[in-house]
Design a protein around this motif. Structure first.
Motif, PDB file in Angstrom:
ATOM      1  N   PHE A   1     -20.614  38.502  -2.066  1.00  0.00           N
ATOM      2  CA  PHE A   1     -20.227  39.308  -1.933  1.00  0.00           C
ATOM      3  C   PHE A   1     -20.545  39.370  -0.259  1.00  0.00           C
ATOM      4  O   PHE A   1     -22.020  39.917  -0.202  1.00  0.00           O
ATOM      5  CB  PHE A   1     -20.275  40.347  -2.571  1.00  0.00           C
ATOM      6  CG  PHE A   1     -19.368  40.402  -3.324  1.00  0.00           C
ATOM      7  CD1 PHE A   1     -18.051  40.135  -3.816  1.00  0.00           C
ATOM      8  CD2 PHE A   1     -19.550  40.086  -5.049  1.00  0.00           C
ATOM      9  CE1 PHE A   1     -17.130  40.256  -4.689  1.00  0.00           C
ATOM     10  CE2 PHE A   1     -19.402  40.443  -6.480  1.00  0.00           C
ATOM     11  CZ  PHE A   1     -17.576  40.107  -6.264  1.00  0.00           C
TER      12      PHE A   1
ATOM     13  N   SER B   1     -26.234  45.179 -16.613  1.00  0.00           N
ATOM     14  CA  SER B   1     -25.995  46.214 -15.419  1.00  0.00           C
ATOM     15  C   SER B   1     -25.860  45.188 -14.150  1.00  0.00           C
ATOM     16  O   SER B   1     -27.338  44.929 -13.883  1.00  0.00           O
ATOM     17  CB  SER B   1     -26.034  47.985 -15.606  1.00  0.00           C
ATOM     18  OG  SER B   1     -25.076  47.811 -14.878  1.00  0.00           O
ATOM     19  N   GLY B   2     -24.723  44.956 -13.340  1.00  0.00           N
ATOM     20  CA  GLY B   2     -24.661  44.473 -12.370  1.00  0.00           C
ATOM     21  C   GLY B   2     -24.779  42.671 -12.296  1.00  0.00           C
ATOM     22  O   GLY B   2     -25.430  42.336 -11.220  1.00  0.00           O
ATOM     23  N   CYS B   3     -25.047  42.489 -12.972  1.00  0.00           N
ATOM     24  CA  CYS B   3     -25.808  40.799 -13.606  1.00  0.00           C
ATOM     25  C   CYS B   3     -24.391  39.710 -12.331  1.00  0.00           C
ATOM     26  O   CYS B   3     -24.350  38.398 -12.657  1.00  0.00           O
ATOM     27  CB  CYS B   3     -25.984  40.576 -15.042  1.00  0.00           C
ATOM     28  SG  CYS B   3     -25.077  40.399 -16.191  1.00  0.00           S
ATOM     29  N   GLY B   4     -23.128  40.762 -12.776  1.00  0.00           N
ATOM     30  CA  GLY B   4     -22.315  39.942 -12.642  1.00  0.00           C
ATOM     31  C   GLY B   4     -20.981  39.534 -13.372  1.00  0.00           C
ATOM     32  O   GLY B   4     -20.763  38.341 -13.374  1.00  0.00           O
ATOM     33  N   LYS B   5     -21.301  40.296 -14.617  1.00  0.00           N
ATOM     34  CA  LYS B   5     -20.509  39.970 -15.784  1.00  0.00           C
ATOM     35  C   LYS B   5     -18.494  40.344 -15.299  1.00  0.00           C
ATOM     36  O   LYS B   5     -17.711  39.407 -15.582  1.00  0.00           O
ATOM     37  CB  LYS B   5     -20.748  40.430 -17.115  1.00  0.00           C
ATOM     38  CG  LYS B   5     -21.521  40.877 -17.157  1.00  0.00           C
ATOM     39  CD  LYS B   5     -22.180  41.452 -19.116  1.00  0.00           C
ATOM     40  CE  LYS B   5     -21.970  42.887 -18.532  1.00  0.00           C
ATOM     41  NZ  LYS B   5     -23.396  43.431 -17.613  1.00  0.00           N
ATOM     42  N   SER B   6     -18.273  41.788 -14.585  1.00  0.00           N
ATOM     43  CA  SER B   6     -16.545  41.743 -14.928  1.00  0.00           C
ATOM     44  C   SER B   6     -16.064  40.369 -13.371  1.00  0.00           C
ATOM     45  O   SER B   6     -15.124  39.671 -13.963  1.00  0.00           O
ATOM     46  CB  SER B   6     -16.739  42.977 -14.146  1.00  0.00           C
ATOM     47  OG  SER B   6     -17.075  44.202 -15.113  1.00  0.00           O
ATOM     48  N   THR B   7     -17.527  40.395 -12.250  1.00  0.00           N
ATOM     49  CA  THR B   7     -16.813  39.346 -11.619  1.00  0.00           C
ATOM     50  C   THR B   7     -16.643  38.449 -12.041  1.00  0.00           C
ATOM     51  O   THR B   7     -15.667  37.561 -11.505  1.00  0.00           O
ATOM     52  CB  THR B   7     -18.279  39.310 -10.640  1.00  0.00           C
ATOM     53  OG1 THR B   7     -18.700  40.810 -10.031  1.00  0.00           O
ATOM     54  CG2 THR B   7     -17.855  37.817  -9.741  1.00  0.00           C
TER      55      THR B   7
ATOM     56  N   ARG C   1     -21.902  42.709   2.076  1.00  0.00           N
ATOM     57  CA  ARG C   1     -22.320  43.997   1.610  1.00  0.00           C
ATOM     58  C   ARG C   1     -23.121  44.533   2.554  1.00  0.00           C
ATOM     59  O   ARG C   1     -24.304  43.975   3.517  1.00  0.00           O
ATOM     60  CB  ARG C   1     -23.015  44.641   1.175  1.00  0.00           C
ATOM     61  CG  ARG C   1     -23.203  45.507   0.166  1.00  0.00           C
ATOM     62  CD  ARG C   1     -23.601  46.579  -1.203  1.00  0.00           C
ATOM     63  NE  ARG C   1     -24.570  45.438  -1.641  1.00  0.00           N
ATOM     64  CZ  ARG C   1     -24.998  44.718  -3.408  1.00  0.00           C
ATOM     65  NH1 ARG C   1     -24.315  46.252  -3.983  1.00  0.00           N
ATOM     66  NH2 ARG C   1     -26.175  44.804  -3.878  1.00  0.00           N
TER      67      ARG C   1
ATOM     68  N   GLN D   1     -11.716  46.919 -16.848  1.00  0.00           N
ATOM     69  CA  GLN D   1     -13.438  47.507 -17.620  1.00  0.00           C
ATOM     70  C   GLN D   1     -12.836  49.481 -16.812  1.00  0.00           C
ATOM     71  O   GLN D   1     -12.623  49.759 -17.573  1.00  0.00           O
ATOM     72  CB  GLN D   1     -14.260  47.572 -16.392  1.00  0.00           C
ATOM     73  CG  GLN D   1     -16.062  48.138 -17.066  1.00  0.00           C
ATOM     74  CD  GLN D   1     -16.840  47.384 -15.939  1.00  0.00           C
ATOM     75  OE1 GLN D   1     -16.697  46.762 -15.453  1.00  0.00           O
ATOM     76  NE2 GLN D   1     -18.152  47.902 -16.285  1.00  0.00           N
TER      77      GLN D   1
ATOM     78  N   ARG E   1     -29.046  39.875 -11.644  1.00  0.00           N
ATOM     79  CA  ARG E   1     -29.295  39.216  -9.979  1.00  0.00           C
ATOM     80  C   ARG E   1     -29.789  38.371  -9.168  1.00  0.00           C
ATOM     81  O   ARG E   1     -30.538  38.993  -9.314  1.00  0.00           O
ATOM     82  CB  ARG E   1     -28.103  40.216  -9.986  1.00  0.00           C
ATOM     83  CG  ARG E   1     -27.328  39.600  -8.606  1.00  0.00           C
ATOM     84  CD  ARG E   1     -26.648  41.456  -7.977  1.00  0.00           C
ATOM     85  NE  ARG E   1     -27.540  41.351  -6.921  1.00  0.00           N
ATOM     86  CZ  ARG E   1     -28.094  42.147  -6.155  1.00  0.00           C
ATOM     87  NH1 ARG E   1     -27.130  43.558  -6.749  1.00  0.00           N
ATOM     88  NH2 ARG E   1     -29.100  42.497  -5.710  1.00  0.00           N
TER      89      ARG E   1
ATOM     90  N   HIS F   1     -21.131  45.326 -23.628  1.00  0.00           N
ATOM     91  CA  HIS F   1     -23.243  45.987 -23.397  1.00  0.00           C
ATOM     92  C   HIS F   1     -23.021  45.870 -24.931  1.00  0.00           C
ATOM     93  O   HIS F   1     -24.426  46.071 -25.726  1.00  0.00           O
ATOM     94  CB  HIS F   1     -23.248  46.705 -22.725  1.00  0.00           C
ATOM     95  CG  HIS F   1     -22.835  46.329 -21.263  1.00  0.00           C
ATOM     96  ND1 HIS F   1     -24.081  46.196 -20.387  1.00  0.00           N
ATOM     97  CD2 HIS F   1     -22.247  47.094 -20.356  1.00  0.00           C
ATOM     98  CE1 HIS F   1     -24.064  46.299 -19.334  1.00  0.00           C
ATOM     99  NE2 HIS F   1     -22.556  47.315 -19.080  1.00  0.00           N
TER     100      HIS F   1
HETATM  101  N1  LIG Z   1     -16.297  43.206  -4.322  1.00  0.00           N
HETATM  102  C1  LIG Z   1     -17.327  43.743  -4.276  1.00  0.00           C
HETATM  103  N2  LIG Z   1     -18.474  43.755  -3.058  1.00  0.00           N
HETATM  104  C2  LIG Z   1     -18.953  43.646  -3.293  1.00  0.00           C
HETATM  105  N3  LIG Z   1     -20.486  43.722  -3.979  1.00  0.00           N
HETATM  106  C3  LIG Z   1     -19.680  43.249  -5.400  1.00  0.00           C
HETATM  107  C4  LIG Z   1     -18.079  43.701  -5.162  1.00  0.00           C
HETATM  108  N4  LIG Z   1     -17.660  43.256  -6.794  1.00  0.00           N
HETATM  109  C5  LIG Z   1     -19.132  43.205  -7.136  1.00  0.00           C
HETATM  110  N5  LIG Z   1     -20.021  44.070  -6.759  1.00  0.00           N
HETATM  111  C6  LIG Z   1     -21.287  43.311  -7.006  1.00  0.00           C
HETATM  112  O1  LIG Z   1     -21.940  42.253  -7.135  1.00  0.00           O
HETATM  113  C7  LIG Z   1     -22.658  42.431  -8.584  1.00  0.00           C
HETATM  114  C8  LIG Z   1     -22.054  42.254  -9.691  1.00  0.00           C
HETATM  115  O2  LIG Z   1     -21.256  42.933 -10.092  1.00  0.00           O
HETATM  116  P1  LIG Z   1     -20.490  43.290 -11.397  1.00  0.00           P
HETATM  117  O3  LIG Z   1     -18.998  44.570 -11.636  1.00  0.00           O
HETATM  118  O4  LIG Z   1     -20.184  41.882 -11.724  1.00  0.00           O
HETATM  119  O5  LIG Z   1     -21.579  43.655 -12.232  1.00  0.00           O
HETATM  120  P2  LIG Z   1     -21.617  43.723 -14.200  1.00  0.00           P
HETATM  121  O6  LIG Z   1     -22.227  42.524 -14.853  1.00  0.00           O
HETATM  122  O7  LIG Z   1     -19.719  43.408 -14.912  1.00  0.00           O
HETATM  123  O8  LIG Z   1     -21.980  45.002 -14.012  1.00  0.00           O
HETATM  124  P3  LIG Z   1     -21.808  46.601 -15.605  1.00  0.00           P
HETATM  125  O9  LIG Z   1     -22.121  45.992 -16.690  1.00  0.00           O
HETATM  126  O10 LIG Z   1     -22.792  47.005 -14.740  1.00  0.00           O
HETATM  127  O11 LIG Z   1     -20.204  46.879 -15.012  1.00  0.00           O
HETATM  128  C9  LIG Z   1     -23.302  43.846  -8.211  1.00  0.00           C
HETATM  129  O12 LIG Z   1     -24.673  44.119  -7.531  1.00  0.00           O
HETATM  130  C10 LIG Z   1     -22.054  44.648  -7.314  1.00  0.00           C
HETATM  131  O13 LIG Z   1     -21.848  45.581  -7.130  1.00  0.00           O
END
Ligand SMILES: Nc1ncnc2c1ncn2[C@@H]1O[C@H](COP(=O)(O)OP(=O)(O)OP(=O)(O)O)[C@@H](O)[C@H]1O
Ligand SMILES: [Mg+2]
Length: 277
Positions: free
Chosen positions: A29, A58-64, A31, A99, A227, A209
């Motif tokens: 990404f 949290s923030g490890c990229g699961k949603s991504t 930033r 989410q 991450r 989670h």
């Molecule tokens: N569109 C975007 N632009 C920039 N950074 C992004 C974007 N989407 C996600 N990120 C970053 O990528 C990383 C992974 O985000 P993601 O939402 O996939 O984490 P997650 O594992 O789902 O976290 P959580 O458990 O808190 O939901 C985070 O650091 C987030 O800030």
């Protein structure tokens, strides 16, 4: 570890052709002008009918990762294939529960639930019967004509689940689908998901989670590192799910697997804290 079955012992998952193939997927990404690595070389094969949960800090990229499978976010590198075809955008073959439970704000509860059913060309009467069934099942009776802004967070989440479950897509992509629910409703919804999965054998990828939820529902749990996220450990869950919830969660087998997954997640969370300290 004896409680963990090997892939062979679980059954035919590894011999069936994979429905979803994720290979070497990387996501960067931008930033504040910098590029940062959110996911690093993720490899994951999922057979048709598997129920895979993804857990991790949290923030490890699961949603991504899930939204990339949904076709909403492109990969920076590597490939994602479903039934052999590269993922190039969203499709009705994949039902996504976000989410943030993204409902259509201009549609009522009933219209939100019927949205994908309308697009999949069901006859009107069948469509209405399915919507009615889910209104009852999800405890939304009396709110059929309400708009999302009039609902609580938990109610919105139930509408989002109903909208996705109702049209029975081949693949369910669920991002913390029960996170906003109270404990009782969460158990009811988990059991509804398990019932749907047992009858339809859809392929499910769920981010959560909640380690208990992951072990209770899944055939496999993947643990992601902090991450940049990658899959560091996988647990095959060969639980006998024919009994009631109470029977399942009291077995030594369930407790052994649950503890092993919990320790693995804890290691990753601890490492992520050290890394960011
Ligand atoms: N569109 C975007 N632009 C920039 N950074 C992004 C974007 N989407 C996600 N990120 C970053 O990528 C990383 C992974 O985000 P993601 O939402 O996939 O984490 P997650 O594992 O789902 O976290 P959580 O458990 O808190 O939901 C985070 O650091 C987030 O800030
Ligand atoms: Mg997330």
């Amino acid at each position: 570890m004896t409680v963990l079955a090997t892939r062979e012992a679980v059954g035919s998952a590894s011999v069936r052709p994979a429905k979803i193939v994720i290979s070497g997927v990387t996501k960067r990404f931008q930033r504040r002008g910098d590029s940062f690595l959110a996911l690093s070389a993720v490899d994951l094969d999922i057979a048709e009918g598997e129920f895979v949960s993804i857990v991790g800090p949290s923030g490890c990229g699961k949603s991504t990762l899930l939204y990339m499978l949904g076709g909403f976010v492109p990969a920076s590198d590597g490939s994602m294939r479903i039934d052999g075809e590269p993922v190039s955008g969203p499709g009705l073959d994949r039902g996504v529960v976000f989410q943030e439970y993204a409902l259509f704000p201009w549609l009522t509860v009933s219209q939100n639930i019927g949205y994908a059913l309308d697009r999949s060309g069901r006859p009107r009467q069948e469509r209405n019967e399915i919507v009615e069934r889910y209104i009852t099942l999800m405890g939304l009776r009396g709110f059929e004509n309400s708009f999302p802004r009039e609902l609580s967070g938990g109610m919105k989440q139930r509408v989002a689940l109903a909208r996705t479950f109702a049209y029975r897509p081949g693949i369910l992509l669920l991002d913390e689908p029960f996170g906003a629910l109270d404990a009782q409703t969460r158990e009811i919804m988990q059991d509804e998901l398990l019932r749907l999965w047992k009858t339809d054998r859809k392929t499910v990828v769920m981010v959560t989670h909640d380690v208990d939820e992951a072990v209770y529902l899944s055939t496999r749990v993947c643990v992601m590192s902090h991450r940049p996220g990658r899959i560091v450990e996988e647990f095959d869950i060969a639980l006998d799910r024919s009994g009631s919830r109470e029977e399942i969660v009291l077995t030594d087998q369930y407790r052994g697997i649950r503890n092993a997954v919990w320790m693995s997640v804890r290691r990753q969370v601890t490492e992520s804290r050290t890394a960011t300290a």
